[in-house]
Design an enzyme around this catalytic site. Structure first.
Site, PDB file in Angstrom:
ATOM      1  CG  HIS A 179      20.328  60.045  18.358  1.00  0.00           C
ATOM      2  ND1 HIS A 179      19.547  60.547  19.265  1.00  0.00           N
ATOM      3  CD2 HIS A 179      21.590  60.696  18.583  1.00  0.00           C
ATOM      4  CE1 HIS A 179      20.237  61.338  19.883  1.00  0.00           C
ATOM      5  NE2 HIS A 179      21.407  61.367  19.446  1.00  0.00           N
ATOM      6  CG  HIS A 209      28.096  66.359  17.459  1.00  0.00           C
ATOM      7  ND1 HIS A 209      26.641  66.624  17.297  1.00  0.00           N
ATOM      8  CD2 HIS A 209      28.074  65.062  18.183  1.00  0.00           C
ATOM      9  CE1 HIS A 209      25.964  65.917  18.181  1.00  0.00           C
ATOM     10  NE2 HIS A 209      26.740  64.817  18.840  1.00  0.00           N
ATOM     11  CG  HIS A 252      20.268  64.886  22.767  1.00  0.00           C
ATOM     12  ND1 HIS A 252      20.807  63.887  23.534  1.00  0.00           N
ATOM     13  CD2 HIS A 252      21.108  64.647  21.494  1.00  0.00           C
ATOM     14  CE1 HIS A 252      21.615  63.016  23.002  1.00  0.00           C
ATOM     15  NE2 HIS A 252      21.629  63.692  21.526  1.00  0.00           N
ATOM     16  CG  ASP A 267      23.033  64.027  17.532  1.00  0.00           C
ATOM     17  OD1 ASP A 267      22.545  64.240  18.863  1.00  0.00           O
ATOM     18  OD2 ASP A 267      23.869  63.072  17.598  1.00  0.00           O
TER      19      ASP A 267
HETATM   20 ZN   LIG Z   1      22.907  62.770  20.065  1.00  0.00          ZN
END
Ligand SMILES: [Zn+2]
Length: 327
Positions: free
Chosen positions: A259, A286, A101, A263
């Protein structure tokens, strides 16, 4: 590499195509800090952002350890875990968790060089978005450095599929474009899709305030595993089926997928430069972005570093960069 941008005459090779006004690297004007709680560790962490010289990149520094000043460059070669969040570590295993972030905020602010000091193992969660970090950086102000900004331009498409999850990076003319799609069984999230061309303005107004989120059932399991200890309704959206447990609801109707874009931006910035390319994520995490970036970095025909101007489609290729440091 010295370019005389005042000279409009074409010169040799790729440099000759660079007719745009160069964009210079940026750092913070002054140091600034905050404190907060780590999302997973639950520990209180003080964070301080410092200016850094041109071509430093983003460096994390753990100041709480014996000997002090352990530095970890925010680069893909230092990513050691991508399961729940992005973790970077040095060769001795000294790590900083949940960097994404803050990295997204640095990307959104156009900051090329900074030292991020933390006195603990995790970046504080703040409100679960990039917004508080952007606010800090805006308070500190930005300083222009006397070296041209470089971008990481995608030259060849790469994709990675992991069951129903897919990620890809394909070439574009200019800027970073991100498409993202998520599909959750929880009715409060459901299927969401968004697509943004990531400029400083778009990042600030459309992406930066989107908070991290979790399912109530998963939060319980994570806590039992010693994770998400610092997670609360103050720093995450918590969903239970068709209900959002936060009293004040959502900041955007599709805050969840936004969001995921945030990311992705934070993770992509671990290549050390803004990206000129089109990233697509479908139900990816991720870890999938990490797999994709490792494939991209391992293939030198896939990308190049270019010096950027105010018309990013006219960028000059940078020769003889230390590419090995990125892989
Ligand atoms: Zn995040």
């Amino acid at each position: 590499m010295n370019l005389d941008f005042s000279n409009p005459e074409p010169r040799d090779g790729a440099r000759a195509s660079f007719s745009a006004r160069p964009i210079m690297q940026k750092t913070l004007k002054t140091s600034i800090g905050c404190t907060g709680v780590g999302l997973h560790s639950g520990s209180r962490v003080a964070l301080k952002l410092h200016p850094a010289p041109a071509d430093t990149g983003i460096i994390f520094r753990r100041i709480d350890l014996v000997g002090g000043g352990r530095e970890i460059p925010a680069r893909w070669c230092n990513v050691t875990d991508s399961r729940l969040c992005t973790v970077i570590a040095d060769e001795h295993g000294v790590s900083v968790t949940t960097v994404e972030h803050l990295m997204a905020a640095l990307y959104g602010m156009g900051i090329d060089n900074a030292v991020v000091e933390v006195n603990g193992p995790e970046v504080p969660a703040m409100d679960g978005s990039a917004w508080p970090f952007m606010f800090l950086m805006e308070c500190a102000g930005l300083a222009e450095l006397q070296v041209t900004r470089k971008a990481f331009r995608i030259r060849k498409s790469k994709s990675f599929t992991n069951g129903a999850k897919r990620v890809s990076l394909v070439p574009t003319q200019s800027d970073l474009r991100i498409d993202f799609e998520i599909d959750f069984r929880a009715a409060a999230i459901g299927r969401q899709h968004c697509s943004f061309s990531i400029s400083a303005e778009t990042f600030k107004s459309e992406i930066s305030r989107a908070r991290t989120f979790g399912l109530l059932s998963e939060v319980t399991a994570l806590r039992e595993a010693g994770l998400a200890r610092g997670g609360s309704l103050e720093n995450a959206i918590v969903v239970d089926g068709d209900r959002i447990l936060n009293d004040d609801g959502l900041r955007h109707a599709d805050e969840f997928v936004r969001h995921k874009v945030l990311d992705a931006i934070g993770d992509l910035y671990l290549c050390g430069h803004p990206i000129i390319g089109h990233f697509s994520g479908h139900c990816s995490s991720h870890g999938d972005t990490a797999r994709l970036m490792r494939q991209v970095l391992a293939d030198p025909s896939c990308w190049e570093l270019v010096e950027v101007g105010d018309n990013m489609s006219e960028s000059a290729r940078v020769d003889s960069q230390p590419f090995a440091a990125l892989a």
